[in-house]
Design an enzyme around this catalytic site. Structure first.
Site: not given
Length: 233
Positions: A154, A192
């Site tokens: 991701s 993230k």
């Protein structure tokens, strides 16, 4: 992250495109980087293409196009994280007898605290499994540092791939756009980009296939900020 050879090749291609309007030939690249064979150039170009810096164009001579440049070559900063260049290439030829000795950079052993998900959050960071040697120049600011092995894809658009080892500086504070280790609900950890939106925290992937996840601020604890990355080939 780019190695020194990859950065040198990207810089040479960019310089020639700016000067001549076309990329250099493979022979010219080989000569410019002082490599023994064109196979080394092929490996470097493949690595640059995988990282999104260049694109090969089909059915055209010298078919290379520069997509982006790292900050060191005049490209835009990457929202709080720019690649640290590590000279990790194996030599393609023996060094000449009059070559100057290479001064080694001091290394620091950091504990690898298990795996971190660059995808959906997974269970919290484990205890240290082993150590990894990290150049001291990669460590940023004060405070303790540790390393984590990345799983998932991701964060690929930020240059972070599955299997990479990320270097984290321990901190509970983060600015918008920082890449952080976030602990969700005290038991799930993920890597993230961090954004504060009022009383909520958004954890944003660097891959359009993943949705941004938003949590109440009391559900997210910042455990550290990304300061470096190590990749093995």
């Amino acid at each position: 992250m780019l190695t020194k050879k990859q950065l040198d090749l990207l810089g040479f291609i960019h310089e020639r495109v700016q000067r001549d309007g076309v990329p250099p030939s493979f022979d010219e690249m080989k000569e410019a980087l002082d490599l023994r064979s064109k196979s080394g150039i092929h490996r470097l170009i493949t690595a640059l293409e995988e990282r999104g810096f260049i694109r090969r164009l089909a059915h055209r001579a010298r078919a290379l196009e520069i997509v982006k440049l790292p900050e060191t070559l005049g490209g835009e900063a990457m929202h709080g994280f720019s690649p640290r260049v590590i000279d990790g290439d194996k030599p393609d030829a023996a060094k000449p007898a009059n070559a100057q000795p290479v001064v080694a950079t001091a290394a620091v052993d950091l504990p690898v605290m298990g795996q971190i998900a660059a995808g959906v959050p997974k269970e919290a960071i484990e205890h240290a499994s082993h150590n990894v040697a990290v150049p001291s120049s990669m460590l940023s600011g004060s405070g303790e540092h540790y390393a984590l092995e990345v799983t998932g894809d991701s964060m690929i658009d930020a240059g972070i791939n599955d299997g990479d080892v990320v270097v984290i500086r321990e901190t509970s504070a983060a600015d918008n756009g920082d890449i952080v280790v976030a602990l969700v609900d005290d038991h799930e950890a993920t890597l993230k980009r961090f954004f504060r939106k009022g009383t909520a925290i958004a954890l944003e992937a660097a891959n359009p296939a993943y949705e941004t996840r938003v949590f109440p601020e009391d559900k997210v604890k910042v455990q550290g900020r990304l300061v470096g990355l190590i990749r093995s080939y």
